[in-house]
Design a protein around this motif. Structure first.
Motif, PDB file in Angstrom:
ATOM      1  N   UNK A   1     -42.195 -16.956 -46.766  1.00 19.49           N
ATOM      2  CA  UNK A   1     -43.645 -16.993 -46.987  1.00 19.49           C
ATOM      3  C   UNK A   1     -44.343 -16.040 -46.024  1.00 19.49           C
ATOM      4  N   UNK A   2     -43.921 -16.069 -44.745  1.00 21.61           N
ATOM      5  CA  UNK A   2     -44.544 -15.218 -43.725  1.00 21.61           C
ATOM      6  C   UNK A   2     -44.329 -13.740 -44.009  1.00 21.61           C
ATOM      7  N   UNK A   3     -43.088 -13.363 -44.342  1.00 25.53           N
ATOM      8  CA  UNK A   3     -42.772 -11.965 -44.626  1.00 25.53           C
ATOM      9  C   UNK A   3     -43.545 -11.480 -45.857  1.00 25.53           C
TER      10      UNK A   3
ATOM     11  N   UNK B   1     -53.024 -14.504 -44.405  1.00 20.30           N
ATOM     12  CA  UNK B   1     -52.554 -13.829 -43.197  1.00 20.30           C
ATOM     13  C   UNK B   1     -52.958 -14.611 -41.950  1.00 20.30           C
ATOM     14  N   UNK B   2     -54.118 -15.255 -42.002  1.00 17.12           N
ATOM     15  CA  UNK B   2     -54.552 -16.072 -40.873  1.00 17.12           C
ATOM     16  C   UNK B   2     -53.616 -17.243 -40.645  1.00 17.12           C
ATOM     17  N   UNK B   3     -53.216 -17.891 -41.727  1.00  9.66           N
ATOM     18  CA  UNK B   3     -52.279 -19.024 -41.649  1.00  9.66           C
ATOM     19  C   UNK B   3     -50.873 -18.533 -41.320  1.00  9.66           C
ATOM     20  N   UNK B   4     -50.625 -17.264 -41.615  1.00  6.51           N
ATOM     21  CA  UNK B   4     -49.300 -16.668 -41.451  1.00  6.51           C
ATOM     22  C   UNK B   4     -48.778 -16.788 -40.024  1.00  6.51           C
TER      23      UNK B   4
ATOM     24  N   UNK C   1     -49.158 -19.189 -37.924  1.00  6.35           N
ATOM     25  CA  UNK C   1     -48.572 -20.522 -37.755  1.00  6.35           C
ATOM     26  C   UNK C   1     -47.244 -20.616 -38.493  1.00  6.35           C
ATOM     27  N   UNK C   2     -47.195 -20.040 -39.697  1.00  3.99           N
ATOM     28  CA  UNK C   2     -45.969 -20.093 -40.500  1.00  3.99           C
ATOM     29  C   UNK C   2     -44.838 -19.331 -39.816  1.00  3.99           C
TER      30      UNK C   2
ATOM     31  N   UNK D   1     -52.655  -8.875 -37.709  1.00  4.74           N
ATOM     32  CA  UNK D   1     -51.304  -8.326 -37.862  1.00  4.74           C
ATOM     33  C   UNK D   1     -50.607  -8.243 -36.516  1.00  4.74           C
ATOM     34  N   UNK D   2     -51.330  -7.773 -35.501  1.00  5.32           N
ATOM     35  CA  UNK D   2     -50.753  -7.652 -34.157  1.00  5.32           C
ATOM     36  C   UNK D   2     -50.363  -9.019 -33.608  1.00  5.32           C
ATOM     37  N   UNK D   3     -51.251  -9.987 -33.711  1.00  4.83           N
ATOM     38  CA  UNK D   3     -50.973 -11.338 -33.205  1.00  4.83           C
ATOM     39  C   UNK D   3     -49.778 -11.948 -33.931  1.00  4.83           C
TER      40      UNK D   3
END
Length: 239
Positions: free
Chosen positions: A82-84, A156-159, A161-162, A211-213
């Motif tokens: 999911x993250x990728x 992407x914001x939730x990403x 955490x994922x 993206x950086x975070x």
């Protein structure tokens, strides 16, 4: 012959885009700091993409050889997929250079295959094919122009955490199992190095804070997995 000559500058400009191409090859300003940063970032980006073609091959090979996904957390693999996928969709929808997110495409394919194999060898053949069909359908929708950019930004914001969840779930599975099972050390090390390099390339090529975070979080969590691999491999040798 002329076509080959014309193709060469185009390939060079993939790594040295304008105005840096003119500054370096026309004005011979070889030590322009900003251009050097861009060139290094582009080279790293494309190197990561080339590496992504094979980064999960050792993991897939271990599963196929053992005919087992023992020690590999399905929840971790799903979160990682999911993250990728979300990161690749985010980069594509925002028009970032392919060198900034391209590895996500190839990593997603390989991670989906890992998920498929773990399900298959876990005795869930129907579930493995159903998973592939659902994943392909979801990606087709997300990559279409019909998907609102606001939704992709929220993903992407939730990403972040994922990404952390995917790594820490696997770390917890390693801890409870007392080992890393079929987890490939080569794959983990390549992902660790890739996430570290992506911090620099994301700052340079996208300037996108989320993206950086995301890559910073991935790097920190990958450090945990690398530490576990070193610890459990030394423990196995000692035993």
């Amino acid at each position: 012959m002329n076509e080959t000559i014309g193709l060469f500058p185009m390939l060079v400009q993939m790594v040295v885009p304008e105005p840096c191409f003119t500054r370096i090859f026309t004005e011979f300003n070889l030590f322009n700091v900003e251009c050097l940063k861009i060139v290094i970032s582009k080279c790293l980006g494309y190197a990561i993409i080339l590496g992504s073609f094979v980064v999960k091959v050792p993991q897939i090979g271990k599963i196929l050889q053992a005919k087992s996904g023992e020690g590999i957390s399905l929840a971790s693999v799903l979160c990682e997929l999911v993250a990728i996928s979300a990161n690749a969709v985010y980069g594509f929808s925002h028009g970032f250079p392919f060198s900034a997110y391209g590895e996500g495409v190839f990593l997603a394919i390989q991670t989906a295959l890992v998920m498929f194999l773990v399900l298959m060898y876990g005795g869930r053949q129907l579930g493995s094919f159903l998973f592939l069909a659902v994943y392909v359908a979801i990606m087709a929708v997300l990559l279409s122009p019909a998907t609102p950019k606001g939704l992709i930004a929220a993903m992407q914001g939730v990403n972040i955490i994922i990404v952390m969840a995917s790594k820490l779930i696997q770390a917890y599975a390693n801890f409870t199992n007392g080992g890393t099972g079929q987890l490939s050390a080569i794959t983990v090390l390549m992902l660790w190095g890739g996430s570290l390099a992506r911090i620099f390339t994301s700052i340079q090529e996208t300037g996108d804070a989320m993206t950086v975070v995301t890559y910073v979080a991935a790097f920190i969590c990958n450090c945990v997995l690398v530490a576990q691999i070193v610890y459990y491999s030394r423990k196995a040798k000692a035993d």
